[in-house]
Scaffold this motif. Structure first.
Motif, short mmCIF file in Angstrom:
data_model
loop_
_atom_site.label_atom_id
_atom_site.label_comp_id
_atom_site.label_asym_id
_atom_site.label_seq_id
_atom_site.Cartn_x
_atom_site.Cartn_y
_atom_site.Cartn_z
N LEU A 216 0.83 -1.20 0.00
CA LEU A 216 0.00 0.00 0.00
C LEU A 216 0.87 1.25 0.00
O LEU A 216 0.60 2.22 -0.73
CB LEU A 216 -0.92 0.01 1.23
N PHE A 217 1.92 1.24 0.85
CA PHE A 217 2.81 2.40 0.89
C PHE A 217 3.49 2.61 -0.46
O PHE A 217 3.58 3.73 -0.96
CB PHE A 217 3.87 2.20 1.99
N ALA A 218 3.97 1.51 -1.05
CA ALA A 218 4.65 1.62 -2.34
C ALA A 218 3.71 2.16 -3.42
O ALA A 218 4.09 3.02 -4.22
CB ALA A 218 5.20 0.25 -2.75
N ALA A 219 2.47 1.67 -3.41
CA ALA A 219 1.50 2.13 -4.40
C ALA A 219 1.19 3.62 -4.22
O ALA A 219 1.11 4.39 -5.19
CB ALA A 219 0.21 1.32 -4.29
N SER A 220 1.04 4.04 -2.97
CA SER A 220 0.77 5.46 -2.68
C SER A 220 1.95 6.34 -3.11
O SER A 220 1.78 7.41 -3.68
CB SER A 220 0.52 5.65 -1.19
N PHE A 221 3.16 5.85 -2.84
CA PHE A 221 4.37 6.61 -3.20
C PHE A 221 4.48 6.77 -4.71
O PHE A 221 4.76 7.86 -5.22
CB PHE A 221 5.61 5.88 -2.65
N VAL A 222 4.21 5.70 -5.45
CA VAL A 222 4.27 5.76 -6.90
C VAL A 222 3.21 6.72 -7.44
O VAL A 222 3.46 7.50 -8.36
CB VAL A 222 4.08 4.36 -7.52
#
Length: 225
Positions: A216-222
């Motif tokens: 989730l964090f990675a998706a939000s960051f992207v």
């Protein structure tokens, strides 16, 4: 649930104003202004009421430790107090953006974020208020955003000057019609995310939850990038 209702109004207002700004129709603008104001106030009242049973129903679905439940519920109280201001802030943001006043929105966002960080540090660490302090900081910073954009709209625009004699019901229906696809999309995302999280937590336990959080964090960051 509450987050989906706000874009219902916000995106509906944005579409309504986009269509209106391209037309030379002063009477139509008066109708739309009135519809936007009344729709905003109506949704503020409705959301403030229905969020209370929704909150307690949602909390009842979780098997929480009593102490954790108490802390989470106290933060939820502050979040619920934020709801009407969040709705008005969203509509105000769309209105300002539609007339090319994105700079005002940026300043308001910076003020809100700065106030939230400072107040959280002061209440949580300075006054040792724990979750109550975090909730209070969020509430006050939300009100700061609202005061800033409301002051601008009152002083520098005609949006809040309403002609009481014009009809507005058709425009209120248009707001709902234009905003419904956004609301449905958000609700679908929420339901999918909830089901996915439930499945991962049941099948993979704590490791699955950790993996899910990192993803989730990675998706939000992207998305931000």
């Amino acid at each position: 649930v509450m987050g989906a209702l706000t874009p219902l109004l916000g995106s509906g207002v944005a579409t309504l104003m986009s269509k209106q700004l391209g037309a030379n129709d002063p009477t139509g603008m008066e109708r739309k202004k009135k519809a936007i104001l009344y729709s905003t106030l109506l949704l503020c009242v409705i959301s403030s009421v229905i969020q209370i049973p929704v909150c307690f129903i949602m909390f009842g679905l979780y098997d929480m430790d009593p102490a954790v439940h108490n802390i989470a519920l106290r933060y939820a109280y502050a979040a619920m107090l934020c709801t009407p201001f969040d709705i008005m802030n969203t509509v105000g943001t769309y209105l300002l953006t539609s007339i090319g006043r994105a700079k005002i929105v940026l300043v308001a966002s910076v003020l809100q974020t700065g106030a939230n960080v400072i107040l959280d540090v002061f209440f949580v660490f300075g006054l040792d208020m724990s979750t109550d302090g975090a909730g209070l900081g969020t509430l006050i910073s939300t009100v700061v955003y609202w005061v800033y954009i409301l002051k601008y709209l009152l002083k520098n625009s005609e949006f809040l000057k309403i002609n009481r004699r014009v009809e507005y019901r058709r425009e209120m229906f248009d707001i709902v019609r234009y905003g419904t696809p956004t609301m449905i999309n958000m609700l679908a995302d929420a339901i999918f995310g909830t089901v996915l999280f439930w499945f991962i937590s049941k099948r993979l336990s704590d490791a699955g939850i950790a993996i899910h959080s990192v993803c989730l964090f990675a998706a939000s960051f992207v998305t931000v990038i």
